[in-house]
Enzyme design. Structure first.
Site, mmCIF file in Angstrom:
data_model
loop_
_atom_site.group_PDB
_atom_site.id
_atom_site.type_symbol
_atom_site.label_atom_id
_atom_site.label_comp_id
_atom_site.label_asym_id
_atom_site.label_seq_id
_atom_site.Cartn_x
_atom_site.Cartn_y
_atom_site.Cartn_z
ATOM 1 C CB CYS A 1 1.987 -82.056 21.387
ATOM 2 S SG CYS A 1 2.519 -80.699 22.443
ATOM 3 C CG HIS A 2 -1.411 -80.313 24.671
ATOM 4 N ND1 HIS A 2 -0.188 -79.745 24.420
ATOM 5 C CD2 HIS A 2 -1.696 -80.066 25.967
ATOM 6 C CE1 HIS A 2 0.249 -79.164 25.531
ATOM 7 N NE2 HIS A 2 -0.641 -79.341 26.480
ATOM 8 C CB ALA A 3 -3.030 -84.811 19.335
ATOM 9 C CD1 TRP B 1 -6.131 -84.323 27.494
ATOM 10 C CD2 TRP B 1 -5.946 -82.272 26.616
ATOM 11 N NE1 TRP B 1 -5.785 -83.464 28.495
ATOM 12 C CE2 TRP B 1 -5.665 -82.205 27.991
ATOM 13 C CE3 TRP B 1 -5.900 -81.115 25.857
ATOM 14 C CZ2 TRP B 1 -5.342 -81.007 28.622
ATOM 15 C CZ3 TRP B 1 -5.581 -79.931 26.485
ATOM 16 C CH2 TRP B 1 -5.304 -79.882 27.863
#
Length: 188
Positions: A112-114, A116
């Site tokens: 997912c957003h990890a 980043w």
């Protein structure tokens, strides 16, 4: 099937972590025999969420990131959640830990957003990965190749896009970690 017995996995998370992206991989890892350690910025508990909006459960933190070293772990899992990943990516100890894990060639799973956190650690140049679709520009701008697939494996990395990908993500993560375990421990 306990193919990860005593395999040491660090899970990095803080407040705003997407509950299912932490709890489901942790359950899969523990069911396979892995020793999972929840690392966060501070000891205590972190607040999980569902779809970045609704607060759900509190999750016990095992250790603070500042109190560990990459040598203590065989692999790392990075769950998503917008606030979680955006907070973790700014922490020098998190960036250093991820660089040390990568430098040692240890497997890394992120959803997912990890990713980043991988961007901020300077690790995505030349890598092919996926993430939540809103991160594609960040990944491309950092020199990575972003693709829209349920699961992407690239060397010692496995990445996925979102909670709906968790069944495929967990299978790929367990397979990657198992291959790494055999390589590290020279098992057949």
């Amino acid at each position: 099937m306990s193919k990860l017995t005593d395999f040491r996995v660090a899970v990095l998370a803080t407040d705003g972590v997407e509950e299912s992206e932490l709890t489901e991989p942790v359950k899969a890892l523990r069911d396979a025999g892995a020793r999972v350690t929840i690392l966060s910025l501070e000891p205590g508990q972190i607040q999980a969420v569902r779809h970045d909006l609704d607060k759900t459960i509190k999750i016990k933190v095992d250790r603070a990131i500042r109190d560990v070293s990459a040598e203590e772990f065989d692999a790392v899992h990075l769950p998503g959640g917008t606030v979680n990943a955006d907070s973790m990516r700014l922490v020098p100890e998190v960036q250093a830990f991820l660089r040390e894990m990568q430098d040692a060639g240890k497997p890394l799973a992120a959803i997912c957003h990890a990713p980043w956190e991988l961007v901020s650690a300077g690790l995505v140049r030349g890598r092919t990965l996926t993430s939540y679709h809103t991160l594609q520009d960040d990944i491309r701008n950092a020199g990575g190749n972003w693709v829209d697939r349920e699961v992407v494996e690239d060397g010692n990395w496995v990445t996925s896009r979102q909670p709906g990908d968790l069944p495929a993500f967990n299978r790929a993560m367990l397979a990657l970690f198992s291959r790494s375990r055999r390589a590290v421990h020279h098992e057949p």
